[in-house]
Design an enzyme around this catalytic site. Structure first.
Site, PDB file in Angstrom:
ATOM      1  N   PHE A 272       0.859  -1.187   0.000  1.00 41.55           N
ATOM      2  CA  PHE A 272       0.000   0.000   0.000  1.00 41.55           C
ATOM      3  C   PHE A 272       0.892   1.232   0.000  1.00 41.55           C
ATOM      4  CE2 PHE A 272      -2.226   3.613   1.672  1.00 41.55           C
ATOM      5  CZ  PHE A 272      -3.377   3.602   0.919  1.00 41.55           C
TER       6      PHE A 272
ATOM      7  N   ASP B 168       9.304   3.098   2.056  1.00 45.38           N
ATOM      8  CA  ASP B 168       8.083   3.857   2.340  1.00 45.38           C
ATOM      9  C   ASP B 168       7.781   3.696   3.829  1.00 45.38           C
ATOM     10  OD1 ASP B 168       5.582   4.877   2.766  1.00 45.38           O
ATOM     11  OD2 ASP B 168       4.649   3.940   1.011  1.00 45.38           O
TER      12      ASP B 168
ATOM     13  N   LYS C 173       2.378  11.225   7.201  1.00 46.71           N
ATOM     14  CA  LYS C 173       1.569  10.992   8.399  1.00 46.71           C
ATOM     15  C   LYS C 173       2.121  11.679   9.657  1.00 46.71           C
ATOM     16  CE  LYS C 173      -1.133   7.188   6.644  1.00 46.71           C
ATOM     17  NZ  LYS C 173      -0.778   6.080   5.790  1.00 46.71           N
TER      18      LYS C 173
HETATM   19  C1  LIG Z   1      -0.947   6.164   4.302  1.00 49.22           C
HETATM   20  C2  LIG Z   1       0.152   5.645   3.478  1.00 49.22           C
HETATM   21  C3  LIG Z   1       0.497   6.241   2.254  1.00 49.22           C
HETATM   22  C4  LIG Z   1      -0.310   7.351   1.623  1.00 49.22           C
HETATM   23  O1  LIG Z   1      -0.384   8.487   2.404  1.00 49.22           O
HETATM   24  P1  LIG Z   1      -1.544   9.566   2.125  1.00 49.22           P
HETATM   25  O2  LIG Z   1      -1.154  10.726   2.987  1.00 49.22           O
HETATM   26  O3  LIG Z   1      -2.827   8.945   2.524  1.00 49.22           O
HETATM   27  O4  LIG Z   1      -1.487   9.885   0.680  1.00 49.22           O
HETATM   28  C5  LIG Z   1       1.602   5.756   1.578  1.00 49.22           C
HETATM   29  N1  LIG Z   1       2.316   4.728   2.059  1.00 49.22           N
HETATM   30  C6  LIG Z   1       2.009   4.111   3.223  1.00 49.22           C
HETATM   31  C7  LIG Z   1       2.854   2.985   3.706  1.00 49.22           C
HETATM   32  C8  LIG Z   1       0.909   4.537   3.967  1.00 49.22           C
HETATM   33  O5  LIG Z   1       0.580   3.912   5.100  1.00 49.22           O
END
Ligand SMILES: *Cc1c(COP(=O)(O)O)cnc(C)c1O
Length: 426
Positions: A146, A233, A274
């Site tokens: 994700f 990520d 985040k």
């Molecule tokens: C939440 C998330 C995203 C996307 O972030 P948004 O601010 O919702 O665009 C990307 N990678 C990971 C691992 C995430 O948990």
């Protein structure tokens, strides 16, 4: 409806249902206040927040230090665009690069934008530094990933719900099994055009899958040996969530970046979002060293709001809180208690088969089929009992409270969770 009337939960839900796109399926709880580990609904009921806005609110709701920084900056200067310099961005850029140990940062707003940014940097690096023929670069990604919701990112998702009827898809991605070092080795050696490997150090959305102990170090070594960029990520796992500042920090819970600990992996490109703002403001960042980041020249990437003065002030305050309040250490300690208490319960349980996770990013697997409503029904019951959590995929419930939680609060929450689960025992 008059603005003076007090909205009930039913009113608020009806409004969203009628006027908002139906792109989410929230639990039927309407919140209007938050403080630390707690949120309150419009009827005044108090809940423990065990989602933390998908790990954006690691520092707790409305942290006074972060809110003060935001207010002060909002009253002074909010946005200049990058057409001009401002007096906060450079200070923030020095702060965050030293905090995480990279030469440079590229500031964006949301996680998905930061992932897009990393993919663009990786491709450009591949053509200009690695010498991959134009338009031939491939980036390896993992099954179950994700990384956000843009057209390119969903192109390499294997969540059919996220993908279907959003094509045509962006080319240039190869998908391999997660936590499978041989699959990575095979994919890298199969082509001369591999530019990067994009990976979540723990797959959060997929259901909190923690890879084998040595997966990340081996993956990084493979990338290094083959001149492939290792792109982490850490939008969800970063900022102390998993008991270390970053999940790639391995078993180190020191407050600052340090490369001395075993198991530490330095990504070539680090993606954060985040909790970099403590949930107060959309802030994301891509970090890399000069040989990589310098491929980006004026006009080749940008964002009107990326790196704005409010974002800069908020992110510095939010990262200060992580250090000052020892959030990585607390997440590590509370995570161990959480998993060991849940594991004890699971020994005697028919309804839960497994607890897994790291630090305060954990999940339980419910003993039912993936398409069953059981996990959802458990979350509805948890809310009634004063604790908010949400299923990730099907029968998996993620537990990720703010990292400012005390041990006493955590033990209170464990009791709520176990008592709720007991009502569902078969
Ligand atoms: C939440 C998330 C995203 C996307 O972030 P948004 O601010 O919702 O665009 C990307 N990678 C990971 C691992 C995430 O948990």
């Amino acid at each position: 409806m008059s603005v003076l009337e007090k909205l009930t939960s039913a009113d608020a839900i009806a409004l969203e249902d009628q006027y908002g796109a139906h792109n989410y399926h929230p639990l039927p709880v309407v919140l209007n206040r938050g403080e630390g580990v707690y949120v309150w609904d419009v009827e005044g009921k108090k809940y423990y927040d065990f989602l933390s806005a998908y790990s954006a609110v690691n520092q707790g709701h409305c942290h006074p230090k972060i809110v003060s920084a935001m207010i002060a900056q909002a009253q002074t200067l909010t946005l200049t665009s990058r057409a001009f310099y401002n007096d906060k961005l450079g200070v923030y850029e020095e702060y965050i690069t030293k905090y995480f140990g990279f030469d440079k940062v590229l500031p964006m707003n949301t996680g998905a934008e930061a992932v897009e940014t990393a993919l663009k940097i990786c491709r450009k690096w591949a053509y200009e530094k690695k010498g991959i023929p134009e338009n031939e670069a491939q980036i390896i990604v993992c099954e179950g990933n994700f990384h956000g919701r843009t057209t390119t990112i969903i192109s390499f998702s294997n969540d059919e719900n996220a993908r279907k009827n959003f094509g045509p898809y962006t080319a240039g991605f190869i998908k391999i099994a997660y936590d499978d070092i041989e699959a990575l080795e095979k994919a890298i050696s199969a082509s001369k055009n591999i530019a990067g490997f994009l990976v979540e150090p723990i797959q959060g959305e997929a259901g909190v899958y923690v890879p084998s102990e040595d997966y990340l170090t081996k993956a990084k070594a493979l990338c290094e040996a083959n001149n492939v960029l290792f792109i982490a990520d850490e939008v969800q796992t970063g900022i102390a969530r998993t008991g270390s500042l970053l999940a790639v920090c391995g078993n180190c819970s020191c407050e600052n970046h340090c490369e001395k600990q075993s198991g530490y992996v330095t990504p070539d490109i680090l993606i954060l979002g985040k909790a970099i703002s403590g949930g107060a403001y959309p802030v994301s960042a891509v970090l890399a060293n000069d040989p990589i980041m310098n491929v980006i020249k004026p006009g080749q990437h940008g964002s009107t709001f990326g790196g704005n003065p409010v974002a800069a002030a908020v992110a510095m305050a939010a990262l200060d809180v992580v250090t000052d309040e020892h959030l990585a250490q607390n997440a590590r300690k509370l995570g161990q208690i959480f998993r060991s208490e849940l594991a004890k319960y699971i020994e005697t349980s028919n309804i839960v088969t497994l607890v897994r996770g790291k630090g305060l990013l954990n999940a339980i697997v419910i003993n039912d089929t993936e398409d069953s409503e059981t996990a959802w029904n458990i979350c509805v019951k948890l809310a009634e009992n004063g604790l908010l959590a949400k299923p990730t995929h099907g029968n998996i419930i993620r537990f990720a409270p703010p990292l400012v939680m005390t041990e006493e609060q955590l033990r209170d929450c464990i009791a709520i969770i176990i008592n709720t689960l007991k009502a569902f025992e078969l």
